[in-house]
Scaffold this motif. Structure first.
Motif, PDB file in Angstrom:
ATOM      1  N   GLN A  93     -14.522  25.256 -14.889  1.00  0.00           N
ATOM      2  CA  GLN A  93     -13.973  24.211 -14.018  1.00  0.00           C
ATOM      3  C   GLN A  93     -12.693  23.669 -14.633  1.00  0.00           C
ATOM      4  O   GLN A  93     -12.684  23.262 -15.802  1.00  0.00           O
ATOM      5  CB  GLN A  93     -14.986  23.085 -13.813  1.00  0.00           C
ATOM      6  CG  GLN A  93     -14.495  22.015 -12.846  1.00  0.00           C
ATOM      7  CD  GLN A  93     -15.581  21.023 -12.481  1.00  0.00           C
ATOM      8  OE1 GLN A  93     -16.554  20.860 -13.208  1.00  0.00           O
ATOM      9  NE2 GLN A  93     -15.438  20.353 -11.362  1.00  0.00           N
ATOM     10  N   ILE A  94     -11.628  23.684 -13.864  1.00  0.00           N
ATOM     11  CA  ILE A  94     -10.341  23.156 -14.322  1.00  0.00           C
ATOM     12  C   ILE A  94      -9.981  21.959 -13.460  1.00  0.00           C
ATOM     13  O   ILE A  94     -10.015  22.025 -12.233  1.00  0.00           O
ATOM     14  CB  ILE A  94      -9.235  24.230 -14.249  1.00  0.00           C
ATOM     15  CG1 ILE A  94      -9.502  25.317 -15.294  1.00  0.00           C
ATOM     16  CG2 ILE A  94      -7.862  23.620 -14.449  1.00  0.00           C
ATOM     17  CD1 ILE A  94      -8.475  26.412 -15.324  1.00  0.00           C
ATOM     18  N   ILE A  95      -9.667  20.865 -14.126  1.00  0.00           N
ATOM     19  CA  ILE A  95      -9.303  19.632 -13.441  1.00  0.00           C
ATOM     20  C   ILE A  95      -7.850  19.322 -13.758  1.00  0.00           C
ATOM     21  O   ILE A  95      -7.475  19.174 -14.926  1.00  0.00           O
ATOM     22  CB  ILE A  95     -10.210  18.466 -13.877  1.00  0.00           C
ATOM     23  CG1 ILE A  95     -11.655  18.775 -13.479  1.00  0.00           C
ATOM     24  CG2 ILE A  95      -9.750  17.157 -13.255  1.00  0.00           C
ATOM     25  CD1 ILE A  95     -12.663  17.949 -14.206  1.00  0.00           C
ATOM     26  N   LEU A  96      -7.040  19.251 -12.730  1.00  0.00           N
ATOM     27  CA  LEU A  96      -5.645  18.856 -12.902  1.00  0.00           C
ATOM     28  C   LEU A  96      -5.553  17.343 -12.759  1.00  0.00           C
ATOM     29  O   LEU A  96      -5.738  16.806 -11.659  1.00  0.00           O
ATOM     30  CB  LEU A  96      -4.759  19.528 -11.854  1.00  0.00           C
ATOM     31  CG  LEU A  96      -4.696  21.055 -11.876  1.00  0.00           C
ATOM     32  CD1 LEU A  96      -3.702  21.545 -10.820  1.00  0.00           C
ATOM     33  CD2 LEU A  96      -4.306  21.571 -13.247  1.00  0.00           C
ATOM     34  N   LEU A  97      -5.325  16.650 -13.863  1.00  0.00           N
ATOM     35  CA  LEU A  97      -5.043  15.221 -13.801  1.00  0.00           C
ATOM     36  C   LEU A  97      -3.542  15.128 -13.558  1.00  0.00           C
ATOM     37  O   LEU A  97      -2.738  15.225 -14.472  1.00  0.00           O
ATOM     38  CB  LEU A  97      -5.446  14.517 -15.091  1.00  0.00           C
ATOM     39  CG  LEU A  97      -5.230  13.005 -15.134  1.00  0.00           C
ATOM     40  CD1 LEU A  97      -5.858  12.316 -13.931  1.00  0.00           C
ATOM     41  CD2 LEU A  97      -5.779  12.420 -16.425  1.00  0.00           C
ATOM     42  N   GLN A  98      -3.182  14.951 -12.311  1.00  0.00           N
ATOM     43  CA  GLN A  98      -1.818  15.204 -11.858  1.00  0.00           C
ATOM     44  C   GLN A  98      -1.044  13.911 -11.642  1.00  0.00           C
ATOM     45  O   GLN A  98      -1.472  13.020 -10.922  1.00  0.00           O
ATOM     46  CB  GLN A  98      -1.867  16.003 -10.551  1.00  0.00           C
ATOM     47  CG  GLN A  98      -0.567  16.616 -10.116  1.00  0.00           C
ATOM     48  CD  GLN A  98      -0.792  17.568  -8.965  1.00  0.00           C
ATOM     49  OE1 GLN A  98      -1.180  17.162  -7.876  1.00  0.00           O
ATOM     50  NE2 GLN A  98      -0.548  18.855  -9.198  1.00  0.00           N
ATOM     51  N   HIS A  99       0.101  13.819 -12.310  1.00  0.00           N
ATOM     52  CA  HIS A  99       1.013  12.703 -12.072  1.00  0.00           C
ATOM     53  C   HIS A  99       1.480  12.760 -10.626  1.00  0.00           C
ATOM     54  O   HIS A  99       1.823  13.822 -10.119  1.00  0.00           O
ATOM     55  CB  HIS A  99       2.210  12.800 -13.017  1.00  0.00           C
ATOM     56  CG  HIS A  99       3.029  11.545 -13.094  1.00  0.00           C
ATOM     57  ND1 HIS A  99       3.975  11.216 -12.139  1.00  0.00           N
ATOM     58  CD2 HIS A  99       3.027  10.529 -13.996  1.00  0.00           C
ATOM     59  CE1 HIS A  99       4.539  10.067 -12.468  1.00  0.00           C
ATOM     60  NE2 HIS A  99       3.983   9.624 -13.577  1.00  0.00           N
ATOM     61  N   PHE A 100       1.466  11.612  -9.928  1.00  0.00           N
ATOM     62  CA  PHE A 100       1.720  11.632  -8.488  1.00  0.00           C
ATOM     63  C   PHE A 100       3.082  12.218  -8.132  1.00  0.00           C
ATOM     64  O   PHE A 100       3.261  12.837  -7.085  1.00  0.00           O
ATOM     65  CB  PHE A 100       1.582  10.220  -7.893  1.00  0.00           C
ATOM     66  CG  PHE A 100       2.710   9.281  -8.234  1.00  0.00           C
ATOM     67  CD1 PHE A 100       3.801   9.145  -7.400  1.00  0.00           C
ATOM     68  CD2 PHE A 100       2.673   8.520  -9.399  1.00  0.00           C
ATOM     69  CE1 PHE A 100       4.839   8.285  -7.707  1.00  0.00           C
ATOM     70  CE2 PHE A 100       3.694   7.661  -9.722  1.00  0.00           C
ATOM     71  CZ  PHE A 100       4.795   7.542  -8.873  1.00  0.00           C
ATOM     72  N   SER A 101       4.069  12.077  -9.026  1.00  0.00           N
ATOM     73  CA  SER A 101       5.401  12.606  -8.729  1.00  0.00           C
ATOM     74  C   SER A 101       5.457  14.122  -8.838  1.00  0.00           C
ATOM     75  O   SER A 101       6.365  14.760  -8.295  1.00  0.00           O
ATOM     76  CB  SER A 101       6.431  11.983  -9.672  1.00  0.00           C
ATOM     77  OG  SER A 101       6.213  12.405 -11.015  1.00  0.00           O
ATOM     78  N   GLU A 102       4.487  14.720  -9.523  1.00  0.00           N
ATOM     79  CA  GLU A 102       4.482  16.172  -9.705  1.00  0.00           C
ATOM     80  C   GLU A 102       4.284  16.901  -8.382  1.00  0.00           C
ATOM     81  O   GLU A 102       4.768  18.010  -8.190  1.00  0.00           O
ATOM     82  CB  GLU A 102       3.369  16.560 -10.689  1.00  0.00           C
ATOM     83  CG  GLU A 102       3.351  18.021 -11.072  1.00  0.00           C
ATOM     84  CD  GLU A 102       4.485  18.406 -12.016  1.00  0.00           C
ATOM     85  OE1 GLU A 102       4.647  19.615 -12.251  1.00  0.00           O
ATOM     86  OE2 GLU A 102       5.195  17.508 -12.495  1.00  0.00           O
TER      87      GLU A 102
END
Length: 399
Positions: free
Chosen positions: A197-206
Motif C-alpha cells: 500500500q502506497i499513500i501519497l501525502l500530497q501537498h495541495f499545490s502539487e
C-alpha cells in the motif's frame, strides 16, 4: 478566495458532442471557502424546477477536505458543467456518501455525470464503498458507473446505520409523493492484504503541476492520459491512496488516518539521507510478516520538509531510507532553478534525487515486485517523452 486543485490529467471530450466546448474539460477538487460561481451553479441547476433556486448543503469548513470534498468539471468557455459532493461516513470510514450530483441544464445527457463520478471516486478513495440515494430514473446512470441497486431482500445485509439512514430518507421522499427512493452502492474490488500500500501525502499545490508524477501510480488516470496503451496486464499491483495536505490544520486528520492504518499494517515513512533505516527485499516480501504501508511526501523537496515539520504524527513513524541499489533518477521535467538539487542530494549526486513515481518504484523493488516497479518506470519515460514533445511543438508554433 477558493482553493482549487486541478487533478493532473484532463478529460478528453468526444468531438461528436453537439455543444461548442473546448475539447479539454478540467477535473477539479474544490475546497472551502467556495467560489460564488459554484454556489450560482447549484442555485440555477440543482432543482428540477427552474423557479426553485437553492443550494444543497456543502462542507462548512476546510478542515475536513480529505473526508468531505466537492468535485467539478469545468470548461474554460462555459464555466462549471457538473458538480458533486463526497463525504466519508462517520459511522463506518470504509463507506463514502455520494450526494449533490448536478449537471448543467444545457449539457445533460452527454456523459458528464458518468465521467465526474468515475474521476471523483478514484481521487477521493477508490478503496472504499460508495453509496447514494437516488430516484429510479437515475438507475441507468449509476449502473453504468458500476453501482448496484440494492433490492429489498438485500437490505438485511446492510450495516444498521446505513439501513436507518436510507429508511429515513425514503420516508421523506415518499412524503413528498415522489415515489420510492433507490439505494445504490459501488463496492470496491477486493485485494490481497499483503499487496503493498502506497499513500501519497500530497501537498495541495502539487495537484496543479503539469510536471507531477504521482498520478502515474493510478491506473485510471494513466489510461485516460494514454488511452491507446491500455492493457490490464500492465496494471499496477499496489493499493494507492491520496491524502491531501493543505496546511497545519490537517495534522489531526492525518494522525487519525495513521492510527487506523497501523492497526492492520506496518507503516513506514519514506525518507532521504542517512537518518532512515533500510529494509531488505527478503523481509518486505516475507508472507509471514505484517502487510506494509509506505507514506511518500508528494511535493517539492522544500514542501516535503515543510509538511513533515508541521505534521507531528509523521515524527513517530519509522523512517525508511532508500540508499542502496537504487536506479538512478531519469526525471528531467523540473529544473534546478534555486540550487535545490545540491542542497537535498546525498554527496552532491543529483541522480539520487528521485521523483514521486521513482520512489514508488524503488519501494516495490524492495518488496520484491520488480515487475510492477518497471511498469512505473516505463510510464514515467512515456510521460516525459510526451510532455517534452508537446512543449517542443508549442515552441515551434510560437515561432
Amino acid at each position: 478566495m477558493i482553493l482549487t486543485s486541478c487533478i493532473y490529467h484532463k478529460l478528453q471530450i468526444n468531438a461528436c458532442y453537439a455543444y461548442n466546448l473546448s475539447r479539454d474539460i478540467h477535473f477539479e477538487r474544490c475546497c472551502y471557502p467556495f467560489a460564488r460561481s459554484l454556489l450560482d451553479f447549484y442555485r440555477w441547476n440543482f432543482h428540477e424546477h427552474q423557479n426553485k433556486k437553492w443550494v444543497p448543503s456543502l462542507p462548512k469548513s476546510g478542515h475536513s477536505c480529505n473526508n468531505d470534498s466537492v468535485y467539478i468539471l469545468r470548461s474554460q468557455q462555459k464555466g462549471i458543467l457538473a458538480a458533486l459532493r463526497l463525504t466519508r461516513s462517520k459511522n463506518d470510514a470504509t463507506y463514502t456518501f455520494l450526494r449533490s450530483l448536478c449537471v448543467s441544464r444545457d449539457h445533460r445527457r452527454q456523459g458528464l455525470a458518468s465521467r465526474l463520478l468515475e474521476e471523483s471516486i478514484q481521487d477521493f478513495d477508490k478503496l472504499h464503498h460508495c453509496y447514494c440515494f437516488a430516484s429510479p430514473n437515475r438507475e441507468g446512470l449509476f449502473q453504468q458507473s458500476g453501482f448496484l441497486k440494492i433490492s429489498n431482500k438485500e437490505m438485511i445485509t446492510l450495516p444498521k446505520w446505513l439501513l436507518l439512514s436510507y429508511n429515513s430518507m425514503d420516508a421523506r421522499w415518499r412524503a413528498k409523493n415522489l415515489g420510492p427512493l433507490g439505494l445504490f452502492i459501488k463496492y470496491h474490488p477486493s485485494v490481497s492484504a499483503h499487496t503493498p500500500q502506497i499513500i501519497l501525502l500530497q501537498h495541495f499545490s502539487e495537484m496543479a503541476k503539469d510536471t507531477a508524477t504521482g498520478w502515474l501510480l493510478d491506473d485510471s488516470a494513466y489510461s485516460k492520459r494514454f488511452p491507446c496503451i491500455v492493457d490490464e496486464k500492465c496494471n499496477l499491483n499496489l493499493q494507492l491512496q491520496r491524502w491531501i495536505w493543505s496546511g497545519r490544520d490537517d495534522a489531526s486528520m492525518i494522525e487519525e488516518k495513521i492510527n487506523k492504518l497501523v492497526e492492520s499494517r506496518t507503516v513506514h515513512l519514506l525518507w532521504t539521507g542517512s537518518a532512515g533505516d533500510e529494509t531488505s527485499s527478503e523481509d518486505s516480501n516475507n508472507p509471514h510478516s505484517p502487510p506494509k504501508a509506505y507514506i511518500i511526501l508528494d511535493g517539492t523537496w522544500q514542501q516535503a520538509k515543510h509538511m513533515f515539520r508541521r505534521t507531528p504524527a509523521l515524527w513517530k513513524l519509522p523512517k525508511l531510507s532508500l540508499r542502496s541499489n537504487l536506479h538512478p533518477s531519469t526525471y528531467v521535467l523540473r529544473g534546478d532553478y534555486s540550487g535545490w538539487k545540491e542542497r537535498f542530494s546525498n554527496g552532491g549526486d543529483s541522480k539520487s534525487l528521485l521523483c514521486t513515481a521513482e520512489v514508488a518504484a524503488a519501494v516495490l523493488d524492495r518488496c520484491g515486485d520488480s515487475s510492477t516497479a518497471n511498469i512505473i518506470r516505463t510510464r514515467l519515460n512515456m510521460f516525459q517523452n510526451s510532455f517534452l514533445q508537446e512543449k517542443n511543438t508549442e515552441l515551434i508554433i510560437r515561432k
